[in-house]
Write an enzyme that holds these catalytic residues in place. Structure first.
Site, short mmCIF file in Angstrom:
data_model
loop_
_atom_site.label_atom_id
_atom_site.label_comp_id
_atom_site.label_asym_id
_atom_site.label_seq_id
_atom_site.Cartn_x
_atom_site.Cartn_y
_atom_site.Cartn_z
N GLY A 1 -64.60 -33.17 2.21
CA GLY A 1 -63.71 -32.49 3.15
C GLY A 1 -64.24 -32.59 4.55
O GLY A 1 -65.42 -32.89 4.77
N CYS A 2 -63.36 -32.35 5.53
CA CYS A 2 -63.74 -32.49 6.93
C CYS A 2 -64.75 -31.40 7.32
O CYS A 2 -65.81 -31.69 7.89
CB CYS A 2 -62.51 -32.45 7.83
SG CYS A 2 -61.35 -31.11 7.48
N TYR A 3 -64.42 -30.15 7.02
CA TYR A 3 -65.36 -29.07 7.35
C TYR A 3 -66.70 -29.25 6.64
O TYR A 3 -67.76 -29.11 7.27
CB TYR A 3 -64.76 -27.72 6.96
CG TYR A 3 -63.72 -27.14 7.89
CD1 TYR A 3 -64.00 -26.91 9.24
CD2 TYR A 3 -62.46 -26.77 7.41
CE1 TYR A 3 -63.06 -26.34 10.08
CE2 TYR A 3 -61.51 -26.20 8.25
CZ TYR A 3 -61.80 -25.97 9.59
OH TYR A 3 -60.87 -25.40 10.41
N CYS B 1 -68.94 -31.93 8.31
CA CYS B 1 -69.49 -31.45 9.59
C CYS B 1 -70.56 -30.38 9.35
O CYS B 1 -71.63 -30.41 9.97
CB CYS B 1 -68.34 -30.89 10.42
SG CYS B 1 -68.76 -30.49 12.11
#
Lengths: 348, 348, 348, 348
Positions: free
Chosen positions: D153-155, D158
């Protein structure tokens, strides 16, 4: 004052956003007369030429502060940069008018702390003895009698109101408070700078001032006034691609006596009578408060992690600056606190 | 009406931007009482749950229009989509209250023209006989006595006010008017659509509705009422990455009697007594009028090309919709036209 | 040049958006070696400290232009302000490298016209004799042999490509062309100014430079080269709240021989072989071309009004500046015109 | 595979942002051939009609997934919503091609955890045994051999990259990690919804999904793999008014062995050889990574409070989705990890 008296005001330093916003509010305040608006740099120009949206609304010209002697004034608003404001407070020390200083010059507890966080010596130590921190939700009684109001910073207003009931109610460990705050760019002022150039901000986002922002100590001093251990507040500001608004996301740890019900109860109780703090059941957005003097607060207890998350939102130019200054003025002059502050948030 | 009477209003269809903006204005209007706010789809819900920025300000629940009979009403605002509004006007034809319709259903001169530009038959032809086009700067006298106001479109308000003095003064060739208009997204309504999805609009810009936008005929009918040749107006709308505001850039050709001085004179003369039109010496920006009922107009004569460029700016939700509706209401009920419409533009 | 030779380039004045964009493109160009990047003001600093998104990608330090003698160079890009660029062109007049000047200093037909529109005397008249206007779609043959390229302005590139087929095909009256252009803020440069301060641009929109923008004459000279009457082009620029992109909406009047079919045919024919002009059946948006060297063009004939509306969209930093400069370089060095310019538009 | 072989790919579900971004990257990848692009809903339409910025670049039509049998494929990218993707993985279980799934369907450690956080039963438990979590910086070796990649996932990408060196190096207390994350709207997908309507996002900011966002458990599982106590991560997502980008501000407490020097050393050491993680000395902005596969990390030790603040920034559509998927593909097919991923960040 009598109930029908008009408060005669002057605004010192009105070329910036805070000055403009003070005029926006005061001009429609039913008990205020704007006597004078000053700017040393642009004295002689029409206010509406500096802020064109006032075209046809306000005839005033900007004057030099030297002209103030010509007016009977009840209160003077200082919309000046920190470091400059203190000299005006000093200069005005014998005047009969009261002063609401929107800069950071008299918000901290001593010239020594000021020097440490602002990186320069303070030129008017005597001011600290008179100054009252103008957060009505905390210091209403002293504000009423104050001669000099230190109007709170935008981040501190938002952060303090977000977490205050938890601290006052003993619901959290005061040693571990993290404030992750996000602000619009008007907080950085009207003067063009690389950091607020359009393309540096637009479609972008950044943190800044990590570990060293001046509002850190302002938040700490107010929250820790009751004697809690120092250095408790972690404060991280960020720059949002928006004009106005601050959202603070505040993390804290419940004390042993905290329960989910008690936490919600202390907020309800603490803010029930406050005209400008709205306890919200949904996370607030910046536009929910934009243009208004509201502070919207939302509280969440995470049962899984046993942490507390508080969200707090204000318009940095209103509750974070000009609106709160007028709220303080209302208290000082015996007016209803909401007078002239009934702007409905502009959304969208 | 007597000078102390309160105008009792209802707002029909208040889940959109126009309805929300009507409430923002009417709630602070000193002579208005909001009796009821309706929505068929969300009847029963609190208005402040649909529009959270009203939390704590407005206790009203949305009602079904069927409940209206329970209220004594002076005027009803229809904040409904075109094609829906006409049925309510029909349904209300025997009611004593007056109607201000913010849709496009009764703005054109006949059901036939309506059918041509809106692509559907009109269900209430009789309405056209009663309807007065509610642009106060053109039709103030008829508005005062009207039972049904067709509140102008946002683009037409901005475009017409921009060029009207030139046409009335015979300063331009009426056969060659080009209106290049740019609007914020709230003009497209609150319902999510691909064209107004955030990433479709943000950091982007586009033209749309070339040659066929319904506001074209509305502008033409109003401007050409004096008998000029038809099909004179070229109208091109564009979608700006902003919430509110329309800027129209209007190109025209001077007539033989036009001079630079005369052109400026007709604007000064035409708008001198108008409370909401500001003739500006500098090009206006959207933020100069945002949140207010102003229309800012700027006129330039290009000596090199001998063409005239007019700039006209409004807030599409205020002067382009809700504010103008309230201005019409003020006229209809004998109130000063500016009552409740003294919002100062919010900039920034 | 041989097919395997590398083009050695220097970029003069790389602290702005154009310089940064040149590096973005040239660094991935398979036939280019960036020998030097200069800045007088920040010489000695790392390029990646001035433009942090290049961190870890580019090791170069900014140098003084005095260092250029140390490099074997094939071509030098001048990314300097107008008025400064001319002095460098003069200084370099004996150098063997070729020059692509991205400023406005050599785009017009004479020093006299320059002085009239730029408000200052030109310091290097000789440059005008050598300079070729670097719009490949018009002047490809001369570009190949040029020693000095005057890289076109952003607005002129967008405007000229939008209307060129109509003029060349005799489809319109050349005396009545109106260009209503809207640009992102990067066109105004990286230096902070009140007009490009975040809150002045964000959620806002304005026209500027009415009747007097320097790109007016640049458009006119290129479009009217064939001898049409002067003073034909009305050009009005506007400032969009976006980073990149220009959309020009162009109004014109068909000539007697124009038909809807012929109009579309001249576009198809004119641009069929052009690698960077895309004739679109739908109105283009700025994001359709963002980050790429494309110019997207859309043509509409309004049967009702008998006017022609052309839409033209580019990224002002690519096809309007750095990308077009590289396109010119490719032509000058015998490379395929698309080499290094295959960036796909970034949307969203 | 041999060094000169071309990887033949299909993209399943290409009408959204992730699919479009995959095409943007793969189309310029020197070792990839895009064989097919599918969409059930819009099969038959041209890809460039769905995503107009590809006009003239890509001739492909969207096909039904039923057509895949016609192609020899090496790898299939699933750009589908969670809950849908699992059915395709199941359907493809006997195919020879490898699968990179960009949904959340196979990222967690078991169907039970999936059911708990996604609120629905999983339809293909067997997939969990094959799936490798596709974060190259953690699982490079397993990725090389995987048949099924669960692209992170993107979160989580990061957040994990931001704090990983601290955890691996034993520099922090793993029980107290707070991730305050802010994302652009493309993370919410291309389908219009009230929360991503332009005026809901523009000039606004909000928190959402407090205490319950599905990426919480994904972050926890990856970070706590080494056996630290569960429920350590507090994750709060916020919606930024930007298109692309995530900035995570991560708060943690140093362990006894942590010193400022050691903390910086573990980052330098951990990421020195990573092609896409840049350790930055200044706080990164979203535009520093926009359009690129970089993750920019910045670490601060607050000596006053003795807390650690980590900032981590990615483009959610690239390193947070399509770029990372291609990075995984490169590893799976023995290509250099940077192949086709050399996009320079687009700033501004």
């Amino acid at each position: 004052m009598s109930n029908t008296h008009t408060v005669r005001v002057a605004i010192i330093g009105a070329t910036g956003y805070t000055g403009s916003e003070l005029v926006r509010i005061l001009l429609r305040h039913p008990r205020v007369e704007i006597a004078a608006i000053t700017s040393e740099r642009r004295a002689g120009e029409k206010f509406a030429d500096v802020h064109p949206h006032f075209h046809g609304i306000l005839p005033h010209r900007l004057e030099s502060v030297e002209n103030l002697a010509a007016y009977e004034l009840d209160v003077v608003f200082l919309a000046l940069p920190h470091g400059v404001s203190m000299d005006f407070v000093k200069k005005f020390h014998d005047e009969r008018f009261r002063i609401i200083d929107l800069s950071g010059d008299f918000r901290l507890r001593s010239p020594a702390v000021y020097a440490e966080w602002y990186g320069k010596d303070h030129s008017y130590s005597d001011g600290f003895r008179q100054a009252v921190y103008g957060l009505p939700e905390m210091h209403r009684a002293q504000i009423a009698d104050a001669r000099l109001i230190a109007n709170p910073g935008c981040y501190p207003t938002c952060s303090i109101l977000g977490v205050l009931p938890l601290l006052e109610g003993g619901m959290i460990d005061p040693a571990h408070i993290i404030v992750d705050a996000k602000s619009g760019t008007t907080g950085a002022g009207i003067t063009p700078k690389p950091a607020t150039h359009y393309s540096a901000v637009s479609d972008n986002f950044r943190a800044y001032g990590l570990t060293s922002h001046r509002h850190t100590i302002e938040i700490e001093e107010q929250l820790m006034a009751g004697g809690a251990r120092a250095h408790a507040v972690q404060f991280t500001p960020h720059l949002l691609p928006v004009d106005r608004g601050i959202l603070a996301t505040i993390y804290s740890y419940p004390s042993s006596k905290a329960t989910e019900e008690r936490i919600h109860a202390v907020y309800a109780q603490r803010y029930d009578a406050e005209p400008f703090v709205r306890v919200r059941s949904e996370p607030p957005t910046l536009k929910d408060v934009r243009g208004s003097n509201f502070c919207d607060v939302h509280i969440t207890f995470d049962r899984r992690t046993r942490r507390i998350i508080t969200l707090s939102a204000i318009d940095n130019l209103v509750k974070g600056a000009a609106g709160q200054a007028v709220q303080n003025m209302n208290i000082m002059f015996g007016l209803s606190e909401e007078t002239g502050l009934d702007q409905i948030p502009m959304n969208p």
